[in-house]
Each structure stands twice: as C-alpha cells, then as structure tokens.
Design an enzyme around this catalytic site. Structure first.
Site, mmCIF file in Angstrom:
data_model
loop_
_atom_site.group_PDB
_atom_site.id
_atom_site.type_symbol
_atom_site.label_atom_id
_atom_site.label_comp_id
_atom_site.label_asym_id
_atom_site.label_seq_id
_atom_site.Cartn_x
_atom_site.Cartn_y
_atom_site.Cartn_z
ATOM 1 N N ARG A 1 -6.087 -2.768 10.244
ATOM 2 C CA ARG A 1 -6.623 -3.888 10.401
ATOM 3 C C ARG A 1 -6.181 -4.752 11.490
ATOM 4 N NH1 ARG A 1 -6.081 -5.190 5.457
ATOM 5 N NH2 ARG A 1 -7.946 -4.734 4.733
ATOM 6 N N MET B 1 -8.368 3.368 9.141
ATOM 7 C CA MET B 1 -7.586 2.160 8.935
ATOM 8 C C MET B 1 -6.852 1.692 10.207
ATOM 9 S SD MET B 1 -6.266 3.039 5.016
ATOM 10 C CE MET B 1 -7.590 3.329 3.820
ATOM 11 N N THR C 1 8.461 25.063 22.295
ATOM 12 C CA THR C 1 9.148 26.285 21.596
ATOM 13 C C THR C 1 9.022 25.612 20.139
ATOM 14 O OG1 THR C 1 10.741 27.826 21.513
ATOM 15 C CG2 THR C 1 11.231 25.734 22.212
ATOM 16 N N ASN D 1 15.151 24.859 20.754
ATOM 17 C CA ASN D 1 16.579 25.520 21.487
ATOM 18 C C ASN D 1 16.670 25.399 22.754
ATOM 19 O OD1 ASN D 1 14.720 27.486 22.247
ATOM 20 N ND2 ASN D 1 16.249 28.937 21.798
ATOM 21 N N GLN E 1 -7.314 8.978 4.059
ATOM 22 C CA GLN E 1 -6.117 8.941 4.828
ATOM 23 C C GLN E 1 -4.645 8.519 4.242
ATOM 24 O OE1 GLN E 1 -7.538 6.308 8.612
ATOM 25 N NE2 GLN E 1 -9.157 5.740 6.789
ATOM 26 N N ASP F 1 0.027 2.264 8.948
ATOM 27 C CA ASP F 1 -0.589 1.783 9.851
ATOM 28 C C ASP F 1 0.298 1.962 11.124
ATOM 29 O OD1 ASP F 1 -2.959 0.995 8.783
ATOM 30 O OD2 ASP F 1 -2.292 -0.964 8.083
ATOM 31 N N GLY G 1 0.767 -1.198 -0.015
ATOM 32 C CA GLY G 1 -0.084 0.135 0.166
ATOM 33 C C GLY G 1 1.013 1.315 0.062
ATOM 34 N N HIS H 1 5.151 35.211 11.890
ATOM 35 C CA HIS H 1 4.463 34.528 12.990
ATOM 36 C C HIS H 1 3.633 33.501 12.374
ATOM 37 C CE1 HIS H 1 6.292 37.496 15.389
ATOM 38 N NE2 HIS H 1 6.102 36.743 16.477
ATOM 39 N N GLY I 1 5.476 -2.458 3.264
ATOM 40 C CA GLY I 1 4.992 -2.950 4.668
ATOM 41 C C GLY I 1 5.809 -4.204 5.007
#
Length: 1528
Positions: free
Chosen positions: A940, A938, A1268, A1272, A1030, A896, A755, A1405, A848
């Site tokens: 299984r 998802m 932060t 740092n 997903q 997964d 997948g 920002h 996988g």
C-alpha cells in the site's frame, strides 16, 4: 575401432623357396626318428632358451628404451622405416602364399578340381596332383603273432566291461531299493501332515519341491508370503521343516503395570529344544509365532498417531494408558513381542491380575482372527463397481477395542473413588445415604459362544451404572465408552427429578455430583428449616426474604468430595449481590439466627483448609497442622487473633524438626487472599527441599470459600486461572492474584502482531529456545496484543519441545489479531498488570511498523502504569519493585519490507517467491497467446514487492508508490511496450502495487492499465490479482535464516540492555545483523508515507535503503531500449566479453541478461563466449555458428527466470592453452571481460591477470561475479546461486523430515554439496532446525559421533509423543573421507538398537538445478549492472595503465554491511586458501554455535579435530569479525 600398427622387426631367417624347405622347418622329419630321449632333451633346451630370453627381456626393460610409437627424427629415418615395413609385408605375403599352396595340395586328394584352382603353377609342376610325399612311405611287413595277441587282448577287455556292467546293475538295484524306502517314508509324512489339516502345496517358483502352508492367506502381504515353508527330506527319508522356520519363536506378551510394578502378565507357551519338537509341533509353533508377529505389527500400525488416546510406543513396546488416568496408581497395559527362548528361564510367579492380562491377550488375538474372517467375507461378496481409486490399507481395529475397555475400567475406578470420598464425607456428617458403585467384568460375564459373539462384545459400547441417594432421593450415573469417532467415556447423570445431564470428563462429573448433592441437601434442609426459606435447587441456594427488621439472608451449600469439605457459606452483605471472592470465614456455622440449628459435626476436617474453617467456628484460637513425616518441618501452628472482622489477622509459626523455629509474625491478610496465603505458607513449610525457591502463592485454592455453582456453571469461568473471563466485547478485568516471583534469569515474552508473514513462527522458535538456553523463562503471548490484554491462558509459558518444527511453518502459530483495547490506556494498564502477574520483564514484538509503534509507546508509559497499579490498589509496591523498567525489542515481520534501515524484513522474500512463481506460470500462457498481463501485488505504501518482482521476472513496466511514473506515463508505458513488441517480444508483463498512483496521487488501478494496453497498444490483456496467496506457504531459506538470527539477536539485546538503553529493532544490512534505534526506524518509515503525501518523491526514495534505488535504476536500464540519452559516445564504447566458468548456478542467466541489457543501453557490444574457455579456444571459428557470438536484446530477454547457463559453462581454465586464449581475445577484440562463476572463475581471472606479462590481450579490465552453490569464493560473503541451492535443499529436507515424522522416530543423515566449504550445510541446518551439522572445517571424529548418538538417544527417550519428531543431520560431502554419509547413518542405526531408525539421503545435483530463487535473480541483476559500471571506469585508459592498476582485475561481492569491489591481487595473496578452494576467513563459522544452541546439542559434541580449519586463528578471527566481536 582399434587401429592395427605394423612395426618393423628383425628378420634373420632365410626365405623359403620350396615345399621341401617348408616341411623341413615345420616338421622334425619322420615320426620314426622321434624318441623319448630326444623329446626330453628338446624340452630342456626350450626351457633354458625361455629363461635366457626372460633374463634378456629384464635387462632390456631396465634400459631407457625409446617408446614404440616414437616419431622418426629425420627424413632418412622415415624412409628406412618405410622400406623395412614393405619388406616385412612382402615376407608375410610369401608365407601366406606358401600356406595356400599347402592347403590346396591337401585338397587335390579328395577334390582335384577345387585344389587345382588355388594351387600355384610352380608347385603343380614339381609335385604330382593328389600326393603329399607318399613316395617316401614303405609298406610295413605283416606279423601274425602280434595280431593274435592283439585279438586276445581285445577279448579280455570286452569281458572286463561286461563284469563292470553287472556290478553297476546290482548297485543301482540296491540304491533304488533305498530310494523307494525313503520316498515311502517321505510321502507317509506328507500324507500325515495333510490328513491333520495342514495344506501341503508346491513351493512358489520351485514346482519340484513341496511345502506346507502354516500362515494365513488373509494376512498382510508381508506375512502371507512368510507363511509357506519347504518340507525337506533327510538322508534317511525323514521329513524336516525348512531350516530356521519355527526355531526362534516369538509371542506377544501382555503386562499390566501399576507405576513400575507388574501386577499382571499373560501366559507364554513353553519351548522345548529342536530335537524334542515333532514336525507338526514345529509347524504349529511357527504358525503361532507368525500370527503373533502379525498381531504386533498391526498393533504398531494402529498405534501411530494415537497418542491422544493414550496409546504410545516406548522402547519397542506398546503402552496403553488412558490420558485421564494420571494417577501413579493407574493401571497401564503393555504389549511386547518377546522371544520365547529368552523368557523361558524367567520365574513364573502368580500375580493378582494375571487373568485380566490373559484375557486381554486372547482378546487381541480374537480381534486379529476376526479381521481375517472379515477379509474372507469381503472377498466372497459381490465386488463393488470398478473404480480408479485404490483402497488404502487401513489399520485393523485391535488396540482401540482394548483401549476402550481399559478406558472404561479407568473411568469406573475414578467414579468409584469419587463415590467412596462422597460416602466418607456424608458418613462423617451423619447424613443418611445409599451408594451403589459401578462394576466391570472383562469377558467374565460372556457366555461361551462363537468367536464372533466374543468379538462383537469387544466391539460394542461398554456400559456400567452406579447410583447415590440422600434420604429418599436417588441420583443415577451411567458410563458409556464407545469406539466411535468421539472415542472416550461419556457420563450421564440423572437426578431424582428426571433431569439428565451428560459430561465428557470425570472432573465435570465429580463437580456435578457435588452440585446435585448440594442441591439435594438444600431441599432437605429447607423442609426442616425454621422460618420462611426459599430454595434455588439449581444453585443450591437458600434465601430468606427481609423480615420486619429488614434483615435478609442467603446461604449456599457447597460440597467438595475431593477436598473433603461440606460447608455452608453466607455473604456479609444483606441480600445484596454476592461477591464470590469475599466470604466471611466466621459465617460458616454460626449463621445469622442459626436457622438450621446445625452442629459443627457437619464439617469433615479432612484437609488443612477444612481445619482452618472448622477452627474458626470453635472457641480455641490455636490449632496445629501436621506435616508429612518426610518433610524437614514438623508442624505449622495457625492462631486466629481476630476472626470476627473482615480482615482477620493470622499468626503462622513454622516448627522445624530440631531445636530451632522459624516464624513469620503478624501477617496481615486481606479477605480475598486469606486462604491463598495460608495455603502458600503451608506448602512452603512442607517442601522437601528447603534450598529450593519458595512457591508462588496460589491465586484461589480453598474450594469451600467459592460456591461450586460459580466454578462449574459459569460459561465464562476459566478453571486454569481461577477467574471469570470477560464476556465477548468487554474489557478484560484485572486479575488480582499475586505476581510470580522473579527468577535470576530474564522472563521474556514474545508476541506477533499485525499482518502475518512467513518466518514469524521461526522467530518465535528462536526467541523461545535462545531464552531457555540463556537460563531465562520464555512466554508466548497468543493473539498479539489482544492476548496481552486478556492475560490468563493467552500468556503461556513455553517449553523447549513446544516450538519443535516451527521454523518450517508459514504464518504465525501463536496467532495475531488487531486489538483496539490496547490502543487505549486502560487496555495497556490491564496488559501491564498481566505481565506483572507472570513476572515478565522483557517483551519481543514481531510485527510491522504499527505494532512496533504500539510497543514503543507501551514502554514509554510503563513507569506510569506501574504507579497507577499501586495507587489504585491493584498491586502493592513490593509486587512491582522488580518491574520498574520494561525492555522492548522489535523484530520486523512484514511482507512489504517497508521499514527503513533494513534491507529485508521477515517474510518479504517468501512473499516475493510466491509472486515470482505465479508470474513464471503466467509467462507460459502469455507467451503462448502473445498476451499482456497486469499483475497486482501487495504494497500500500511500499513498492518493494512490485519492483523486485519486475526485476526478477523481466517485467516491461512497474508501478510503485515511492517513484510514480511521469506525467505522461500512459504514452511512456505504451511506447516501451510497443518497442518491445517490435523487437520480437511475444509477451508483456506489467506489475502494479496496490498503492500505485501518479504524481498527483491519483490511484492507478490494474483495470486502468489493462484498458490502456487493450485500446492503445491493441494487446489481448488480462488482469490477475494475487491477493493473500502472497502471505501463505512455508518460509523460504532466507526468511528462515533471517528469522532465526534476528530472534537470537533479540534475546541477546534483552540480556545486554540497561534501563537507559533505547529500544532496538533488529535489522539486516546486506549480510550483517545489526541493531538500530526502534524510534528512529519508525520515524523514518513514517516520513516516507508523509513525503509521498506531500508529493516529495525524491525524499521518499531517500527514505528507502540504497539497495532499493539501485534496483530501480537497474530495472530502468534493463528495460530501456530506445533511450538515446543513455548512449555513450562511440569512443567510449567497449566490446565486453561475457563468459561463464565453473559449475552451473541459479542466477547466472539473470546476471548475463542484465549485463547484455546494460551494454545495449549504453552502446557497448556484448560478446558471449560460449562454453567457457575450452569452447572459446576450440570452437570459436566453427561454421556456421562459432562459440563467439554477439548478443542482442531479444536473445537474453527471456533468461531472467531460467536456471543453469544459457551460454554454457565449463570448468576448463585459460592456463590449458594461454596462447590460444590470448589469440582469441585479440582476434575478436575483447576490451573488457565479465566473468560469472565460482572458484574456477576466480582462478581463471587470477591466471589471466598473471598472464598479462606475456600477453597484451589480457591487459583489459576484468571483473568476477561470484556464482556458485558452494559460496566458497574469496572476497565475498554471498555468491549467486547459493540461495537457490538452499531453497532446493530445505524443500528436500522438509519432505524427508515429514517422512521421518510420519514414522515418528527416525533420523535422516543428508549429504549436502559445497565442496570443502560447509556454508550450505550450516545455513540449511539453521533453516530446517537440524540436530547437528558436519562441516569440512571441523571434520568428523569418533568422539563427536559418540556424543551425538548419546544426544539422539536422550532426545528420543524424552520425546513425549510430539508430532514433529523427525530429525535431520546434515553432512557436507567433504566433511570426512572415512565417515561417509551412509556409514554415519549405519552407525546411528546400529547404536540405536531399535529405539529409533536411521536412514541416509543424498540430494546430489538437485541442489544445482531448478528455477533460480528471487533473491538470486535480483542480486544477479544488481551485481551484473554494478559489474558493468565498474568496467566502465577504465574506459580511456591505455593497456599499460590498466595492467598497472591493481583494481583492474577485481571481484564484486558483499563484505559485511556493504557491496564492495576488491582487488584480485590482494584477495589471492591474503584471503585465499588455495588448497581447500575457499576463503581463509569464513564469516558463517560462528553460526554453527547457533545451530547447536537451537537444537539443544551439547557443546561436548562439537570438538573440532586437532589441526582442522575450525581451530585455526584465521577462521576464528574471521567469525568474530563477521559477528562484530573482537579477536581478543
């Protein structure tokens, strides 16, 4: 409002009691007493007084004076100051009253009644009303002589004024006459210009000035505005054009180039100096220049995105060259905008194609003029119906018509060349033929008509015709080049039988011509052949059936004009199935029975292959092949030892120029490889550079040995690989071509399988570029294991530019597919053979557990597969000797996150981001309607996505396969949700993994949960299944970084591997890239599924990493509201202060929510200290609501997905008012402190720790959770909020990079936040593929910029029209005080000299705001719970014991491969750079090398400034330790 301060001052002057005294002070007396001498003396006295005063002031300033606003030191001083102030106020009042009396006395002279109302009683008694000392005045005596003199003087003055008036009138008349003359001359010029057709108008915005319109109203807006110039008048009335207009004219020049030589140039108008150019000539020149500038601009707009048509932009010129014209002799068209002043001095030499270049230039101008006319017609036509949609401005069709004509001419040249080679071949074979070539005329045959007629001719389809005939049968060829959507030339071939065939490429037409001629020859030969022969016209095949002796014959006629060969071919078998790869060379002319009685003159010895075939039919057995004059070799001698057998032996001798000879004796060749081997030997002998590696033998190169009907009519034939591709549904055949010669470097292939997941493309990019950077050869296997089995074009060698921009792409760009063939040994044998053919000796698989399992099995079988290839004869021992061992490295690409041994897999956090984003959107509607939602995700066999989504989004209940709910899960779930509703929660979220089940392995579906919530709890419930959303979308920052680092590590693992090294899988544990045995990881992963099947859920949980179990515990604690068993005894409960310090960061609220939920579950009291330490000290007792508030569960329940800080944050530190801070701690009984923030939070806890000696209130356990965007904070490698910042930054960079790609050649210099730490810039550069990264640790110096600009120039110069050509440079906000972001962008733009553009961007920002990322949310929850658990360790200890324990003030964070709490005292002393507010050892410093390697940036570009932190031992040692290297 400013306050008025009245300060006492010394008042030595006596008080004024009467008006006489006042007048005496205000005036010097009578004016008659004032003389010039007295005034000069008074002025001199005042100057001396000012000088003395200034000197005294300077002396007083040198003294230490008391400030003006100094406070009185004693009570008596205060009273003295008060009395002095009252005295001065009284004196001021007296002055005001005297002034009022004076004004009132003046007023009584004209308005007595008004004056009496304000005058004082004392003054009214002493001075009569209406007088002002008039009694002291005496009337002056009358002097008549003086009066007569004054009268005479007045008369003279009047006469002098009259004379001046007369002189002024005469001068005005003269000026008026001059102005009339100038105006007459000016308006004569205006009328002359207007009469000659120019439009004279008022200037826009300057109604009092006239101008001339020389532009075109139908031009683009930017050029229409420039088409008006002011008509100014000189001092003598002569009219001149506005300064600058027409002074530097430009024109479009057309160059025709053949290679680098210019063979044609359009004419450029001559330019005279401004003094020699008349006004109308300047206007006309300005018009022409503006027209050509617009023309070039429109051509530039049209050229963008037209690289596929052969239109490109190179060095500020537009190049038109058909893609089909790859010959160095092909003619290309170059458009350039030149300054007439610069080209004026160039020699005007005549060239052979000047007329064609001029015709192209005129055509372009006519097309632009026609576009203007079309706009006029559109404006004058009836307007279309109103529509809200705006019509986008389309590029004008200028280049496409011209390109069509060029393409048509190139096609004509190609077909005429083909016909010429056919004529030469047929003439050599003495075959009767007639050939008519195609003709091309560009605007030469057009009749002189209107411009519309000429333009319509340019816009129409270009057609040409040619023909060829053999004997009495003619074949026609028609060429058509169109401007339609299918831009290009179409070839139509019509044979003598009326059959029409269409082709889209010249190569197809050339092959078809050979087929047609071969068929025509077959028909002709059939008519003159002896015996009963049958002709298959389509296949150019002659067949004679079996005769009485049972002998049958088949003969092909093959014609290849490109190779210069006309041959007859026959198989060795009798009337059997023809094997195209097995043909006897000896059967070319001496056919069985020689049915046609042909002589060897039929063949044309135009190539070495033809020489070989020709010689095999003659009596001589040795013949030479001459080499090119520039070759190091003189000739090649080929001698046939035995040309009659099926496996002839050849002796090839290479004669080198000089006295020595190099030879290979007795080379035994099989019939399949005979011609391929000869070709390889010949090409290797003729190499210009004998030091280079020998060329690999070509699979099949001899065209005469393969009938053309097989190579051009078989739909499964792949010309790129000279083999028949398998039909759909069949096993791919084994290719018997010789393998590639191994290089000194590794040949590494990468494939994606299983997948797809976001980040796979980034991993491929990292593998390819790291391989190339390491000196190896990179291959990409398309479509997973199926491509490995198919071979051929499915295994593609990758170049550096092939993977540009892949890091930001979702899914996998090289494809993935399920392959059943690879599951069987024959399929793996085919795959192994294909790898040997390409010379591949290492394979990196991203997929996988199933994909990695197949890879490990492939490696284990590899030695046996090699033996089988040799034993079956498909490969020789010599061919497989370099491929005895196969290196396999695994990368886990799975959404997964189901592989044991790694904290994250490539793509899991991107998938989690899609889920969290969807749930966040659902939250809004759920809250509005008080609904419940069941979300199916998802997973299984793994519940990682479900659990992380529940933790991130604050779900009420989660179902995952590893830890099923209890037996009475229905009542448990409904009870928790009811409790949440009773506490005031308006929404309910339940997350269900697709593989969810109960403890009896019965499936739990979302519908079941929905029915329970609807029926038992009474909630309006909906079900949402997210599905494949997903998997989609671009990868998040973490997945990009993970894929890149793991891809680089995978290549390093290949290079460092030995035959006995187990196959590794690249994993990440906390923040550390590690290698683990592939087999062990797969076995542990499979054990989880097996344990689940055995209902051993405890063992299944142990199979997951420790982080998984911690998250599950955190989720249970934060959602538990009525579990009394978790409550601690009252004596062990604490009041925990929660405070945010520093700038806001994503995840602060999630950490606070987790801490509040944990406190309430355990019985602690969470006390929020709003707005940091300043808020605590200043507003703790505000009414009605102070800054110290006890939180309940509902207060923080919705904070999980909110950005910023809900309890407020402040950069203020406790040291600003340590006493007040301690007082508040004691007042509100703060027994533990949980601080969330960045370096300011770290500093605050450090100050509180040091303040324990003076204040008992600080002798409490304290813990810092780093949060932060800068990352740092010493003591951790990861800070909450940095991932959110990275996601925001890469989204921003992707957007502007897309903008840069749209403009094709642009560099953006982007400024990032991060303070004095370059973490954000470096990781973002890794994620987006930045060209360069500038950090404060390395600094910026001039040599660095010079080298980077040189690198950019080379990069853009070598850009071959790739679509993703936008480039980004990241600069940290504090990388340099001198070289700012804007300055760097301007320097690059200036040095680029127009070859590319440069801009700068500052996201600011934006990097701090937005919704927190899922990683920041889940880690905030995990660290928040761990922080509270750490504080609980100090329950029961006295204040002194806590103060004596160095771990009582600590910081929690990720250190290497584990989560660790570190002592603040040690971190402050050993690891903190207080000056630059960052750690001394920064783990990520070595990642800058990875950024540079993957961008191709030379190492010379990165030379840190002397004395910069990048060259300090601490930083270098920290980078080595973080990457597992020794400091030595």
């Amino acid at each position: 409002m400013a306050s008025l301060m009245l300060q006492p001052w010394t008042h030595d002057a006596p008080e004024i009691s009467s008006l006489k005294d006042m007048l005496a002070r205000a005036q010097r007396g009578h004016f008659r007493d004032i003389t010039e001498v007295s005034l000069q003396e008074e002025i001199a006295g005042e100057s001396a007084l000012e000088l003395s005063e200034s000197e005294s002031d300077d002396e007083e300033e040198d003294k230490d004076e008391e400030p003006a606003n100094a406070k009185p030191s004693t009570r008596d001083d205060l009273f003295k100051a008060r009395l002095e102030m009252l005295r001065h106020i009284d004196a001021a009042h007296n002055d005001v009253m005297i002034a009022l009396d004076f004004v009132s006395l003046l007023l009584t002279h004209d308005a007595p009644e008004k004056g009496k109302a304000s005058i004082s009683a004392g003054l009214r008694q002493e001075v009569p009303i209406g007088t002002l000392g008039h009694d002291i005045w005496h009337k002056m005596p009358q002097d008549k002589a003086r009066e007569a003199q004054d009268k005479l003087l007045a008369t003279n003055v009047r006469l002098e004024g009259l004379q001046q008036s007369a002189d002024g009138l005469l001068a005005a008349a003269s000026r008026l006459e001059d102005n009339v003359r100038k105006e007459t001359r000016y308006w004569d010029h205006v009328l002359s210009i207007n009469d000659n057709g120019w439009n004279v108008c008022k200037l826009p915005g300057q109604q009092h000035r006239l101008g001339v319109t020389y532009g075109f109203s139908d031009s683009a807006p930017e050029f229409a505005r420039r088409g008006v110039a002011a008509l100014n008048a000189t001092s003598d009335g002569t009219m001149v054009l506005e300064r600058g207009v027409g002074s530097k004219p430009r024109a479009v020049r057309v160059l025709l180039k053949r290679g680098e030589a210019v063979v044609g140039c359009s004419r450029i108008p001559a330019v005279r100096s401004d003094g020699e150019v008349a006004l109308e000539a300047r206007i006309r020149r300005a018009r022409d220049s503006l027209f050509d500038e617009e023309l070039y601009h429109e051509m530039l707009r049209e050229s963008r995105g037209q690289a596929s048509l052969g239109i490109s932009m190179k060095k500020n010129v537009i190049v038109l060259k058909p893609n089909s014209a790859e010959s160095p002799h092909a003619t290309g068209v170059v458009f350039e905008l030149v300054s007439l002043d610069e080209v004026e001095g160039e020699a005007d030499e005549a060239r052979e194609q000047d007329s064609l270049a001029q015709a192209i230039a005129l055509s372009a101008r006519m097309l632009l003029s026609q576009a203007h006319r079309e706009k006029v017609k559109k404006r004058s036509a009836v307007p279309p119906p109103m529509s809200e949609r705006k019509d986008e401005r389309q590029s004008l069709p200028i280049l496409r018509p011209i390109m069509a004509s060029i393409l048509h001419k190139a096609a004509i040249d190609e077909i005429n060349g083909c016909l010429a080679s056919i004529r030469s071949l047929l003439s050599a074979a003495s075959i009767e033929h007639r050939i008519q070539t195609a003709a091309f005329a560009f605007l030469k045959d057009a009749e002189a008509g209107s411009v519309e007629d000429l333009v319509s001719m340019l816009m129409q389809c270009w057609t040409s015709e040619a023909s060829l005939a053999i004997y009495d049968r003619q074949t026609s060829i028609r060429l058509e080049t169109t401007l339609a959507t299918s831009f290009g030339t179409q070839y139509t071939l019509s044979n003598a039988d009326g059959r029409v065939t269409k082709f889209s490429s010249h190569d197809e037409l050339r092959a078809a011509c050979g087929d047609v001629l071969a068929s025509e020859l077959a028909l002709h030969l059939k008519r003159g052949a002896e015996g009963d022969w049958e002709c298959n016209v389509r296949e150019a095949l002659l067949v004679r059936p079996d005769d009485e002796q049972g002998k049958g014959h088949r003969v092909w006629i093959a014609l290849d004009s490109e190779a210069g060969v006309l041959s007859l071919n026959t198989p060795t078998k009798k009337c059997g199935t023809v094997q195209p790869k097995v043909l006897r060379a000896s059967g070319l002319i001496n056919l069985p029975c020689n049915p046609f009685k042909l002589s060897p003159a039929l063949l044309h010895a135009g190539t070495p292959y033809a020489c070989l075939l020709y010689a095999s039919t003659l009596s001589s057995t040795t013949f030479p092949i001459a080499c090119p004059p520039e070759s190091r070799y003189e000739r090649v001698l080929v001698r046939h030892l035995d040309y009659s057998s099926l496996s002839p032996s050849l002796n090839i001798t290479v004669i080198r120029r000089g006295p020595t000879a190099i030879g290979r004796q007795g080379v035994e060749l099989s019939s399949e490889h005979r011609c391929a081997e000869v070709d390889s030997e010949f090409r290797n002998a003729a190499r210009l550079d004998h030091k280079q590696e020998p060329l690999a033998p070509t699979p099949v190169v001899s065209r005469p040995l393969r009938p053309l009907h097989q190579t051009h009519r078989n739909p499964h034939y792949n010309p790129a690989h000279n083999r028949i591709q398998p039909r759909p549904g069949t096993m791919a055949e084994v290719n018997l071509s010789p393998p590639a010669v191994p290089m000194t470097g590794k040949r590494i292939a990468v494939l994606t399988s299983g997948g797809d997941s976001a980040g796979m493309s980034g991993a491929v990019r990292a593998v390819v570029r790291q391989t190339l950077a390491s000196g190896g050869v990179a291959y990409a296997v398309y479509e997973g294991y199926q491509g490995l089995v198919d071979g051929g074009s499915m295994i593609k060698q990758m170049r550096w530019e092939d993977v540009r921009g892949w890091s930001s792409e979702g899914g996998t760009l090289i494809g993935t597919a399920r392959c059943k063939a690879f599951m069987e040994r024959p399929g793996r044998l085919t795959a192994a053979n294909n790898m040997v053919e390409k010379g591949i000796d290492a394979l990196i698989i991203c997929g996988g557990d199933g994909s990695l399992t197949g890879a490990d099995k492939f490696r284990s079988e590899w030695p046996g597969l090699m033996e089988e290839l040799v034993s079956s004869g498909k490969r020789t021992e010599n061919e497989v000797k370099h491929h005895k061992h196969l290196n396999i490295v695994g990368l886990v690409g799975s959404i997964d996150n189901d592989l044991s041994g790694t904290d994250a897999t490539i793509g899991c956090y991107s998938s989690l981001e899609r889920i969290c984003q969807s749930i966040d959107y659902i939250d809004a509607t759920a809250f509005s309607h008080q609904r419940a939602f069941v979300i199916e995700v998802m997973g299984r066999h793994c519940g990682w996505l479900a659990l992380m989504a529940g933790v991130s989004c604050g779900a009420d209940f989660v179902f995952c396969p590893e830890n099923p709910p209890s037996e009475n899960w229905e009542e448990e779930m409904c009870g928790i949700i009811k409790k949440h509703r009773e506490m005031g929660k308006r929404k309910t979220i339940v997350v269900v993994a697709e593989g969810a089940h109960d403890r009896e392995l019965n499936h739990i579906s979302p519908t079941m949960v929905k029915d329970l919530l609807s029926n038992k709890v009474g909630l309006d419930t909906r079900v949402t299944t997210l599905g494949h959303v997903q998997r989609g979308g671009p990868p998040c920052a973490y997945d990009r970084m993970l894929a890149t680092l793991q891809g680089v590590e995978a290549v390093k693992a290949v290079l460092e591997s030995r035959p006995d090294t187990p196959s590794p899988v690249i994993c990440i544990v906390e923040n550390k890239i590690v290698r683990k045995p592939l087999v062990d990881a797969i076995l542990k992963t499979k054990e989880v599924a097996a344990n689940i099947a055995k209902k051993d859920f405890a063992a299944a949980m142990k199979g997951r990493d420790a982080e998984f179990e911690e998250f599950l515990e955190a989720f249970n604690i934060t959602t538990a509201t009525d579990k009394s068993g978790m409550l601690l005894p009252p004596e062990k409960r604490m009041r925990v202060g929660i405070i945010h310090v520093g700038a806001p960061a994503g995840g602060m609220n999630a950490a606070t929510r987790a801490a509040v939920a944990y406190c309430l579950t355990k019985g602690h009291t969470p006390v929020a200290l709003y707005n940091g330490f300043p808020g605590l000290c200043r507003h703790h007792d505000d009414k009605p609501l102070g800054s110290v508030r006890v939180l309940d569960w509902l207060d923080a329940e919705t904070w999980a997905s909110r950005g910023g800080s809900e309890i407020g944050t402040n950069r203020g530190l406790p040291a600003e008012d340590m006493e007040k801070t301690a007082e508040c701690f004691e007042l509100y009984n703060i027994e533990a402190l949980f601080v969330v923030g960045g370096f300011e939070a770290f500093t605050a806890v450090s100050q509180l720790r040091k303040g324990r000696q003076q204040h008992e209130a600080f002798k409490i356990p304290m813990v810092v959770l780093p949060a932060t965007v800068s990352n740092n904070v010493p003591g951790t490698e990861y800070s909450i909020g940095s991932d959110t910042c990275l996601n925001a930054l890469i989204t921003y960079c992707d957007a502007i990079k897309q903008s840069a790609s749209a403009s094709r050649r642009r560099v953006f210099v982007v400024e990032t936040q991060g303070g004095a730490s370059g973490y954000i810039a470096t990781i973002a550069g890794l994620a987006i593929g930045a060209v360069a990264v500038y950090t404060p640790e390395e600094g910026i110096h001039l040599n660095m910029l010079v080298e980077d600009i040189k690198f950019l120039k080379e990069s853009f110069a070598s850009d071959a029209g790739h679509s993703r050509s936008g480039k980004i440079i990241l600069r940290n906000e504090k990388a340099s005080k001198v070289y700012t972001t804007e300055l760097i962008a301007n320097i690059i733009k200036e040095e680029a000299a127009g070859r590319f553009d440069s801009r700068f961007a500052v996201p600011g920002h934006v990097q701090q705001g937005g919704t927190p990322s899922p990683m920041d949310r889940v880690r905030a929850v995990r660290f928040g719970v761990k922080s509270l658990q750490y504080l609980e360790k100090f329950i029961g200890k006295s204040k002194q014991e806590i103060a004596d324990d160095p771990m009582s003030a600590s910081i929690i964070g990720i250190r290497g491969a584990r989560v660790k709490s570190s002592s603040m005292e040690k971190i402050e002393r050993e690891e903190t750079d207080w000056k630059d507010r960052r750690p001394k050892e920064e783990f990520w410093m070595s990642l800058i090398d990875v950024v540079d390697t993957l961008s191709g940036r030379p190492k010379t570009c990165r030379t840190p400034m002397p004395g910069s932190p990048a060259v300090s031992p601490e930083v270098m040692n920290g980078a080595r330790k973080a990457n597992g290297m020794s400091s030595s």
